[in-house]
Design an enzyme around this catalytic site. Structure first.
Site: not given
Length: 401
Positions: A141, A226, A255
């Site tokens: 994801f 990531d 984030k």
């Protein structure tokens, strides 16, 4: 109707149904706790998918934001501003890198990493134009843009959005042999999550990440990590890759970098790699804006103390010890994760992950499900041991019922 029912009905009527939120309407929050529109308190064990690593309403971050709001919030990259250089310098130092390319959301940062890897492949490695390949892992994801969902293996994320962007090879997560076999002279990068969050907090086999680093170095391929969810303290280290002593060629961050205050993301790498860009070839109006830089600089300062990483490691050991006691007892099948991050596979006979999340909500604990009967637990790093234990007691109550 109650205030909750009214708010939910209005949202259902006037917003696209691209999410299926739990039926709670948050009005305020502080630390690890949220309060709904009717005054009920809930323990947050999701932390905005790690965007809220430092908790809701963190004083240091709010003070940094307020001070910057009084000065300047946006200039665009058409001009310099007085927070930009410090942000880039300090984030590069935190990562042990040289250059930063700031964006806003995680998906933008992943897109930036893909473009960077391809441009590096053509300009530095010498891959023929249009032939660059990037290897990714199944069950990944990395966001929801058209390019990113083109290499997703999740039918819900991918279906009905074609035609899809070519140039990606998908191999099983954790399978180094498959990755080696997929590499060709046109491979420019390997893009992986050190821990797959959306897939259920999947931790790869020991030695896998170090093997990826060795293989990519050997084949002159970029290792792109990531760390949007796994990075910035979540696993008990600043970066999840540190658990295997690995340093990638490129970090993709987001984030928690914005502290739950503003969206901030970045690609961080060497001067050789990010130096492939020339003016006009990539950009963002809001990327690296003064407000974002001010908040992110405070995040970096907080991470430099090491206290949040240490807290995540210590409370994470406690979390996994307690969850481990539930595994094998019939209610919990498997527990995975690292630091203050866990994927808990609930026995399907007890209900779906959504149903378990709803039952926990009734006990004033908020988590989120993924992939069938899995729930994710990722509290803010500032949570107290007492509050964490309270939440775990509520989980035991739900499972025993």
């Amino acid at each position: 109707m109650s205030a909750t029912e009214t708010a939910i009905a209005s949202a259902e009527a006037h917003s696209a149904h691209n999410y299926h939120p739990l039926p709670v309407v948050v009005a305020s929050a502080e630390g690890a706790w949220m309060t709904d529109v009717e005054g009920r308190h809930y323990l947050d064990l999701l932390a905005g998918y790690s965007a809220l690593n430092f908790g809701h309403g963190n004083r240091r971050l709010l003070d940094a934001a307020r001070a910057q709001l009084e000065r300047v919030t946006l200039t665009s990259r058409a001009f310099h501003h007085d927070r930009f250089a410090d942000f880039c310098t300090e984030l590069a130092e935190l990562c042990g890198m040289e250059m930063v390319l700031p964006m806003n959301t995680g998906a933008e940062a992943v897109e930036t990493a893909v473009k960077t890897a391809r441009k590096w492949g053509y300009r530095v490695k010498g891959v023929p134009d249009g032939m660059a390949k990037i290897i990714v892992a199944s069950d990944n994801f990395h966001g929801r843009t058209t390019t990113v969902i083109s290499f997703s293996t999740d039918p819900e994320a991918r279906a009905d959005y074609g035609p899809y962007t070519p140039g990606f090879e998908i191999v099983p997560y954790g399978d180094l042999t498959a990755m080696r076999e997929a590499m060709t002279e046109n491979t420019v990068a390997v893009l992986i999550e050190p821990i797959q969050g959306e897939a259920g907090v999947l931790v790869p086999p020991a030695g896998y990440l170090a093997g990826v680093r060795e293989l990519t170095r050997e084949r002159n391929v970029l290792f792109v990590a990531d760390e949007i969810q796994s990075g910035l303290g979540r696993t008990g280290r600043t970066f999840a890759l540190e658990h295997e002593g690995v340093v990638p060629d490129m970090y993709v961050l987001g984030k928690a970098l914005g502290g739950g205050v503003v969206p901030v993301s970045a690609v961080v790498s060497s001067a050789e790699i990010l130096g492939v860009f020339r003016p006009g070839e990539h950009g963002s109006t809001f990327g690296g804006n003064p407000l974002a830089c001010a908040v992110a600089l405070e995040v970096i300062a907080m991470l430099r103390t090491g206290e949040y990483q240490e807290r995540a490691a210590e409370l994470g050991d406690h979390l996994h010890r307690e969850l481990g006691l539930l595994a094998g007892g019939g209610a919990v099948e498997t527990v995975r994760g690292r630091g203050l991050w866990a994927g808990v596979d609930i026995a399907p006979a007890l209900g779906t992950g959504r149903q378990i999340s709803e039952r926990l909500m009734a006990e004033r604990v908020l988590v989120k499900d993924t992939h069938g009967s899995t729930i994710r637990i990722a509290p803010p790093l500032v949570i107290s041991k007492e509050d964490l234990d309270w939440g775990l007691d509520r989980l035991r109550t739900v499972l025993s019922a």
